[in-house]
Enzyme design. Structure first.
Site, mmCIF file in Angstrom:
data_model
loop_
_atom_site.group_PDB
_atom_site.id
_atom_site.type_symbol
_atom_site.label_atom_id
_atom_site.label_comp_id
_atom_site.label_asym_id
_atom_site.label_seq_id
_atom_site.Cartn_x
_atom_site.Cartn_y
_atom_site.Cartn_z
ATOM 1 N N CYS A 89 0.847 -1.188 0.000
ATOM 2 C CA CYS A 89 0.000 0.000 0.000
ATOM 3 C C CYS A 89 0.886 1.242 0.000
ATOM 4 O O CYS A 89 1.869 1.298 0.732
ATOM 5 C CB CYS A 89 -0.879 -0.020 1.253
ATOM 6 S SG CYS A 89 -1.959 1.411 1.402
ATOM 7 N N HIS A 135 -9.998 1.493 2.029
ATOM 8 C CA HIS A 135 -9.510 2.835 2.394
ATOM 9 C C HIS A 135 -10.683 3.796 2.611
ATOM 10 O O HIS A 135 -10.633 4.658 3.482
ATOM 11 C CB HIS A 135 -8.627 3.415 1.277
ATOM 12 C CG HIS A 135 -7.208 2.927 1.304
ATOM 13 N ND1 HIS A 135 -6.358 3.146 2.360
ATOM 14 C CD2 HIS A 135 -6.483 2.240 0.388
ATOM 15 C CE1 HIS A 135 -5.170 2.619 2.094
ATOM 16 N NE2 HIS A 135 -5.214 2.055 0.899
HETATM 17 NI NI NI Z 1 -3.626 1.105 -0.076
#
Ligand code: NI
Length: 167
Positions: A89, A135
């Site tokens: 990420c 997210h």
């Molecule tokens: Ni991410």
């Protein structure tokens, strides 16, 4: 280029609000998100990661980086099967961990002009969509790790930041 928030920044935990206005400013934000994602480089970026708390994400999982995909107000209509991918990420740099997600999903979303569409995804694309949608509700892939592992990740990132030259 937009600044990408990094774990454990509390702003990564803010739940995004639906996008209601599809105007030129939204288009500019989307373009800036793509530029930031490609430069990073990454295969997906959620608005939350650039401190914009709207239900918007961009991704491109193609080798040639020529399949940009924008999902606004995405909803997963169906999910099937399971797959495990080694995920990373842009908000948790240098950390990779295996996460189990649905193998196939059907997503409904709107494009940058507000037009609704449906998308069937599997494999990496399905993983990426599920990761980015997390997210939008303030969830990070490290949340799937044990508390002990997550604490090790936080310490490792802290060390990396201290080692980085001041700018
Ligand atoms: Ni991410």
């Amino acid at each position: 280029m937009l600044k990408i928030l990094e774990f454990p920044d509390p702003r990564l935990r803010i739940k995004a609000e639906p996008v209601r206005v599809f105007d030129a400013a939204l288009g500019e934000l989307i373009d800036a998100m793509f530029a930031t994602m490609y430069a990073a480089p990454g295969i997906g970026l959620a608005a939350t990661q650039v401190d914009v708390h709207k239900r918007l994400l961009v991704l491109d999982v193609s080798e040639e980086k020529n399949r940009p995909l924008t999902l606004i107000n995405p909803t997963i209509l169906a999910r099937e099967g399971a797959q495990v991918y080694q995920e990373g990420c842009l908000s948790v740099p240098g950390i990779f961990a295996e996460v189990e997600r649905a193998e196939r999903i059907v997503v409904e979303a709107q494009d940058r002009h507000g037009a609704p569409f449906r998308l069937e995804a599997d494999g990496l694309l399905a993983v990426c969509i599920q990761h980015e949608m997390d997210h939008l509700v303030g969830r990070l892939f490290v949340d799937y790790l044990s508390p002990l592992k997550r604490e090790l990740v936080r310490k490792k990132l802290e060390k990396q930041r201290r080692a980085a030259p001041a700018a």
